[in-house]
Design an enzyme around this catalytic site. Structure first.
Site, PDB file in Angstrom:
ATOM      1  N   GLY A 128       8.911  37.078  61.833  1.00 54.75           N
ATOM      2  CA  GLY A 128       8.935  36.027  60.809  1.00 54.75           C
ATOM      3  C   GLY A 128       8.792  34.650  61.437  1.00 54.75           C
ATOM      4  CB  VAL A 156       7.099  44.296  61.936  1.00 49.84           C
ATOM      5  CG1 VAL A 156       8.066  45.297  62.550  1.00 49.84           C
ATOM      6  CG2 VAL A 156       6.919  43.087  62.846  1.00 49.84           C
ATOM      7  CG  HIS A 183       8.174  -3.893  67.704  1.00 53.83           C
ATOM      8  ND1 HIS A 183       7.243  -2.869  67.779  1.00 53.83           N
ATOM      9  CD2 HIS A 183       8.137  -4.541  68.900  1.00 53.83           C
ATOM     10  CE1 HIS A 183       6.658  -2.925  68.967  1.00 53.83           C
ATOM     11  NE2 HIS A 183       7.177  -3.919  69.664  1.00 53.83           N
ATOM     12  CB  THR A 219      25.266  30.468  54.926  1.00 48.41           C
ATOM     13  OG1 THR A 219      25.573  31.550  54.043  1.00 48.41           O
ATOM     14  CG2 THR A 219      24.191  30.872  55.905  1.00 48.41           C
ATOM     15  CG  LEU A 238      36.896  26.028  52.816  1.00 51.28           C
ATOM     16  CD1 LEU A 238      37.802  24.829  52.627  1.00 51.28           C
ATOM     17  CD2 LEU A 238      36.355  26.510  51.478  1.00 51.28           C
TER      18      LEU A 238
HETATM   19  P1  FAD Z   1      26.445  29.562  51.215  1.00 52.76           P
HETATM   20  O1  FAD Z   1      26.473  28.516  52.235  1.00 52.76           O
HETATM   21  O2  FAD Z   1      25.830  30.869  51.569  1.00 52.76           O
HETATM   22  O3  FAD Z   1      27.961  29.771  50.784  1.00 52.76           O
HETATM   23  C1  FAD Z   1      28.349  30.767  49.894  1.00 52.76           C
HETATM   24  C2  FAD Z   1      29.760  31.193  50.246  1.00 52.76           C
HETATM   25  O4  FAD Z   1      30.225  32.035  49.213  1.00 52.76           O
HETATM   26  C3  FAD Z   1      29.867  31.991  51.531  1.00 52.76           C
HETATM   27  O5  FAD Z   1      30.744  31.377  52.439  1.00 52.76           O
HETATM   28  C4  FAD Z   1      30.381  33.360  51.077  1.00 52.76           C
HETATM   29  O6  FAD Z   1      31.323  33.915  51.993  1.00 52.76           O
HETATM   30  C5  FAD Z   1      31.061  33.014  49.774  1.00 52.76           C
HETATM   31  N1  FAD Z   1      31.112  34.122  48.819  1.00 52.76           N
HETATM   32  C6  FAD Z   1      30.093  34.939  48.446  1.00 52.76           C
HETATM   33  N2  FAD Z   1      30.518  35.818  47.522  1.00 52.76           N
HETATM   34  C7  FAD Z   1      31.821  35.535  47.309  1.00 52.76           C
HETATM   35  C8  FAD Z   1      32.807  36.112  46.460  1.00 52.76           C
HETATM   36  N3  FAD Z   1      32.524  37.100  45.620  1.00 52.76           N
HETATM   37  N4  FAD Z   1      34.053  35.604  46.517  1.00 52.76           N
HETATM   38  C9  FAD Z   1      34.361  34.575  47.341  1.00 52.76           C
HETATM   39  N5  FAD Z   1      33.461  33.989  48.157  1.00 52.76           N
HETATM   40  C10 FAD Z   1      32.217  34.477  48.127  1.00 52.76           C
HETATM   41  N6  FAD Z   1      19.808  24.603  55.381  1.00 52.76           N
HETATM   42  C11 FAD Z   1      19.581  23.298  55.592  1.00 52.76           C
HETATM   43  O7  FAD Z   1      19.502  22.523  54.635  1.00 52.76           O
HETATM   44  N7  FAD Z   1      19.448  22.789  56.862  1.00 52.76           N
HETATM   45  C12 FAD Z   1      19.524  23.593  57.951  1.00 52.76           C
HETATM   46  O8  FAD Z   1      19.403  23.101  59.074  1.00 52.76           O
HETATM   47  C13 FAD Z   1      19.754  24.973  57.756  1.00 52.76           C
HETATM   48  N8  FAD Z   1      19.834  25.794  58.817  1.00 52.76           N
HETATM   49  C14 FAD Z   1      20.086  27.120  58.604  1.00 52.76           C
HETATM   50  C15 FAD Z   1      20.134  27.966  59.708  1.00 52.76           C
HETATM   51  C16 FAD Z   1      20.363  29.315  59.541  1.00 52.76           C
HETATM   52  C17 FAD Z   1      20.424  30.209  60.741  1.00 52.76           C
HETATM   53  C18 FAD Z   1      20.574  29.833  58.226  1.00 52.76           C
HETATM   54  C19 FAD Z   1      20.871  31.281  58.024  1.00 52.76           C
HETATM   55  C20 FAD Z   1      20.519  29.005  57.124  1.00 52.76           C
HETATM   56  C21 FAD Z   1      20.261  27.643  57.304  1.00 52.76           C
HETATM   57  N9  FAD Z   1      20.163  26.771  56.225  1.00 52.76           N
HETATM   58  C22 FAD Z   1      19.905  25.447  56.431  1.00 52.76           C
HETATM   59  C23 FAD Z   1      20.330  27.235  54.835  1.00 52.76           C
HETATM   60  C24 FAD Z   1      21.751  26.881  54.331  1.00 52.76           C
HETATM   61  O9  FAD Z   1      22.699  27.478  55.178  1.00 52.76           O
HETATM   62  C25 FAD Z   1      21.928  27.362  52.917  1.00 52.76           C
HETATM   63  O10 FAD Z   1      20.879  26.879  52.109  1.00 52.76           O
HETATM   64  C26 FAD Z   1      23.245  26.866  52.347  1.00 52.76           C
HETATM   65  O11 FAD Z   1      24.326  27.301  53.125  1.00 52.76           O
HETATM   66  C27 FAD Z   1      23.407  27.340  50.905  1.00 52.76           C
HETATM   67  O12 FAD Z   1      24.617  26.885  50.404  1.00 52.76           O
HETATM   68  P2  FAD Z   1      25.387  27.681  49.261  1.00 52.76           P
HETATM   69  O13 FAD Z   1      26.637  26.916  49.015  1.00 52.76           O
HETATM   70  O14 FAD Z   1      24.480  27.946  48.140  1.00 52.76           O
HETATM   71  O15 FAD Z   1      25.740  29.106  49.877  1.00 52.76           O
HETATM   72  P1  NAI Z   2      11.397  31.889  55.701  1.00 53.93           P
HETATM   73  O1  NAI Z   2      11.092  32.243  54.313  1.00 53.93           O
HETATM   74  O2  NAI Z   2      11.407  30.480  56.129  1.00 53.93           O
HETATM   75  O3  NAI Z   2      10.383  32.642  56.686  1.00 53.93           O
HETATM   76  C1  NAI Z   2      10.221  34.022  56.680  1.00 53.93           C
HETATM   77  C2  NAI Z   2       8.865  34.335  57.277  1.00 53.93           C
HETATM   78  O4  NAI Z   2       8.813  35.717  57.526  1.00 53.93           O
HETATM   79  C3  NAI Z   2       7.710  33.994  56.343  1.00 53.93           C
HETATM   80  O5  NAI Z   2       6.783  33.193  57.037  1.00 53.93           O
HETATM   81  C4  NAI Z   2       7.142  35.356  55.977  1.00 53.93           C
HETATM   82  O6  NAI Z   2       5.755  35.339  55.792  1.00 53.93           O
HETATM   83  C5  NAI Z   2       7.509  36.170  57.199  1.00 53.93           C
HETATM   84  N1  NAI Z   2       7.567  37.618  56.967  1.00 53.93           N
HETATM   85  C6  NAI Z   2       8.058  38.248  55.881  1.00 53.93           C
HETATM   86  N2  NAI Z   2       7.936  39.586  56.042  1.00 53.93           N
HETATM   87  C7  NAI Z   2       7.365  39.793  57.253  1.00 53.93           C
HETATM   88  C8  NAI Z   2       6.982  40.949  57.985  1.00 53.93           C
HETATM   89  N3  NAI Z   2       7.163  42.170  57.495  1.00 53.93           N
HETATM   90  N4  NAI Z   2       6.423  40.807  59.204  1.00 53.93           N
HETATM   91  C9  NAI Z   2       6.223  39.558  59.701  1.00 53.93           C
HETATM   92  N5  NAI Z   2       6.563  38.426  59.047  1.00 53.93           N
HETATM   93  C10 NAI Z   2       7.140  38.539  57.854  1.00 53.93           C
HETATM   94  O7  NAI Z   2      12.796  32.612  55.991  1.00 53.93           O
HETATM   95  P2  NAI Z   2      13.798  32.495  57.203  1.00 53.93           P
HETATM   96  O8  NAI Z   2      13.158  31.880  58.391  1.00 53.93           O
HETATM   97  O9  NAI Z   2      14.396  33.843  57.326  1.00 53.93           O
HETATM   98  O10 NAI Z   2      14.878  31.488  56.636  1.00 53.93           O
HETATM   99  C11 NAI Z   2      15.639  31.822  55.465  1.00 53.93           C
HETATM  100  C12 NAI Z   2      16.035  30.597  54.719  1.00 53.93           C
HETATM  101  O11 NAI Z   2      16.949  29.822  55.454  1.00 53.93           O
HETATM  102  C13 NAI Z   2      14.838  29.723  54.408  1.00 53.93           C
HETATM  103  O12 NAI Z   2      14.654  29.739  53.017  1.00 53.93           O
HETATM  104  C14 NAI Z   2      15.202  28.360  54.857  1.00 53.93           C
HETATM  105  O13 NAI Z   2      15.084  27.429  53.837  1.00 53.93           O
HETATM  106  C15 NAI Z   2      16.661  28.451  55.298  1.00 53.93           C
HETATM  107  N6  NAI Z   2      16.773  27.770  56.583  1.00 53.93           N
HETATM  108  C16 NAI Z   2      16.583  26.420  56.618  1.00 53.93           C
HETATM  109  C17 NAI Z   2      16.593  25.738  57.815  1.00 53.93           C
HETATM  110  C18 NAI Z   2      16.331  24.294  57.830  1.00 53.93           C
HETATM  111  O14 NAI Z   2      16.346  23.671  56.771  1.00 53.93           O
HETATM  112  N7  NAI Z   2      16.102  23.683  58.991  1.00 53.93           N
HETATM  113  C19 NAI Z   2      16.853  26.432  59.080  1.00 53.93           C
HETATM  114  C20 NAI Z   2      16.986  27.856  58.927  1.00 53.93           C
HETATM  115  C21 NAI Z   2      16.972  28.471  57.715  1.00 53.93           C
END
Ligand code: FAD
Ligand code: NAI
Length: 500
Positions: free
Chosen positions: A212, A269, A479, A72, A69
């Protein structure tokens, strides 16, 4: 097979303004189970919705295919990335900052395997914790891939090889998002990696090219840069940290450059070619004024150019569920899709891809199904980039206010003038307030600094309550704390700060 009917609910619920008596039964049949609600996806959206539904007395099942559970966020997102950011920040502090505090630590070093074990332990603790919460709230948890086979039926191909059919009054799609790549760039999770691969590299790459300059690129770029990777970020647009205030993004970039991260903005890229000898060549082309045209050599290339909504094998298209061009499930008011019994929340629908946004929607959709009251205030959703310093904001940016023709005032306060930041020897960054020029109502708050992600909560609450900058300025702040800089920036918005 005989099935024993157990009456589990007989309640009154208000759906779309009319009162409906709903009676549902859970059966012991191994093939068909009836529920009030079936949630597909056990991420922050899905599992939180499941817990809320359990708390409100619904019979509910959460189906999750990854075998764990937390989605992502817990498995390959928020949690592992923050564990790596924490470990590498501490390492960097010990190496570069401790001496200035009078602390002598000789031969500071790291053990990458041990860091990865710490990260995995954190992830496992949290994902099993979520399983415990579902159990506590009487939510059925099915491990398997769910396919919607009808307006009220879901077929689950369980990980144990069996199939279960669920019948439900309502279905919530919470299937989240997936990694994505550029055309003709194949992710192998070794040389060309997504965020998932970048969370588990077995060695520190000598040269890391990040495609990115968004949240993932800046957070995971920081992780590997701190451990010694020469890190270069290629960004298509002319700025990093899309969504952040422009001034914030510029100053933040300068801070990251001081940390030895290189940036090529306005650069596209065009190809990534793996070399037989290992590593890859990244071909780039200038698209903006300061862009670069040429080739960059890398040992590892991290592709993080956004994520795509995940509806793979869901059966949503077959059912004719409305989807937009980006592949997101189209929802109307109250998260309802084009099929009235099916709802959708989280990364698979419009809005920022953030765990806390998915959680809020999970609670709101269940409250809506329960008594028609669910609501999310999208103007008060904070964003945080967990680098060092952190960047956090809520509300609108200066660019958005200008575009919308809103008359606003700005108040800035630097951490250099904050006593706690000085005692912490961590004075980088500032707080920026944007408030309505006539009413002083807070329109946006932007923080670059240590603990910005924690400090932003005050401003989120202020926006939620429709507060003015004077409300915050006249609120007593302890403070010495970093949050005094928030108070001072609020003061600077309509008058003068005290300590500057
Ligand atoms: P998800 O977390 O993607 O969960 C969906 C689940 O559904 C998955 O576990 C998948 O396996 C399951 N699923 C899909 N299809 C099916 C199916 N057909 N049957 C059964 N199960 C299925 N957000 C933040 O707010 N703060 C952060 O610091 C942050 N850091 C991040 C760092 C990274 C590297 C990444 C990639 C993302 C980050 N995010 C962060 C974004 C965050 O992870 C997502 O916005 C969030 O997990 C979305 O929640 P969700 O429940 O919509 O989907
Ligand atoms: P992002 O949308 O934040 O950034 C992607 C970047 O890639 C953009 O700046 C875009 O202009 C650039 N880009 C797109 N095509 C390109 C190309 N061909 N060459 C060079 N640059 C290019 O997406 P990212 O970083 O992949 O994160 C995905 C999602 O995960 C975000 O929507 C974010 O909200 C979530 N996330 C949230 C975190 C947090 O809340 N701390 C941490 C990590 C992810």
């Amino acid at each position: 097979m005989n099935s024993i009917l157990i009456k589990c609910a007989n309640r009154t619920s208000i759906i779309k303004g009319s009162v409906t008596n709903i009676r549902y039964f859970t059966t012991s049949s191994s093939t068909t189970v009836k529920k009030d609600l079936v949630i597909i996806g056990g991420g922050p959206g899905g599992y939180v919705a499941g817990i809320k539904a359990g708390q409100l007395g619904m019979s509910v099942a959460v189906v999750e295919k990854r075998g764990k559970l937390g989605g992502t966020c817990s498995n390959v997102g928020c949690i592992p990335s923050k564990a790596l950011l924490n470990a590498t920040h501490k390492y960097e502090e010990a190496k570069t900052r401790f001496p200035s505090l009078g602390i002598r630590v000789d031969n500071v070093d790291f053990d990458l395997d041990a860091i990865m074990k710490y990260k995995d332990k954190t992830v496992n603790g949290l994902t099993s914790g979520v399983e415990g919460l579902l159990k506590k709230n009487k939510v059925d948890y099915l491990k398997g891939h769910a396919t919607i086979t009808g307006t009220n039926t879901v077929s689950v191909a369980q990980l144990d090889g069996t199939t279960k059919t669920l019948e439900a009054k309502n279905i919530i799609i919470a299937t989240g998002s997936e990694i994505t790549s550029l055309p003709n760039v194949t992710i192998d999770e070794e040389t060309i990696v997504s965020s998932t691969g970048a969370l588990s590299l077995r060695a520190v790459p000598k040269r890391l090219v990040v495609i990115g300059g968004g949240v993932i690129g800046l957070e995971l770029g920081s992780v590997w840069s701190r451990l010694g990777a020469q890190t270069t970020v290629i960004e298509f647009t002319d700025r990093i940290a899309a969504g952040a205030d422009g001034e914030v993004a510029k100053k933040f970039q300068r801070i990251l450059e001081k940390q030895h991260i290189k940036f090529h903005l306005g650069t596209k890229v065009t190809a990534v070619t793996k070399r037989e000898s290992g590593g890859a060549t990244v071909s780039v082309q200038a698209v903006g004024e300061s862009g670069l045209t040429g080739e960059l050599e890398a040992d590892v290339v991290l592709v993080c150019v956004g994520r795509r909504p995940n509806t793979d094998g869901l059966g949503a298209k077959e059912l004719g569920l409305g989807m937009d061009k980006a592949g997101r499930v189209i929802i109307g008011e109250n998260f309802q899709s084009s099929v009235p019994s099916i709802y959708a929340i989280g990364d698979v629908v419009r809005g920022p891809m953030l765990a806390h946004k998915a959680e809020e929607e999970g609670i709101a959709v269940v409250e809506h199904l329960h008594n028609g009251t669910g609501h999310v205030n999208y103007s008060a959703i904070p964003s945080v980039i967990y680098t060092h310093p952190e960047v956090a904001w809520v509300g609108r940016t200066e660019e958005e206010l200008e575009q919308q023709g809103v008359q606003y005032r700005v108040g800035n306060f630097p951490f250099l003038a904050n006593s706690r930041a000085k005692t912490n020897a961590s004075t980088e960054g500032f707080v920026k307030f944007l408030s309505d020029a006539t009413t002083d109502r807070i329109l946006g708050v932007h923080i670059v600094g240590d603990c910005a992600g924690e400090m932003i909560a005050e401003s989120v609450l202020a926006i939620e309550y429709g507060a003015s900058s004077e409300d915050i300025a006249r609120t007593c702040h302890a403070h010495p704390t970093l949050s005094e800089a928030v108070k001072e920036a609020a003061m600077a918005t309509y008058g003068k700060p005290i300590h500057m």
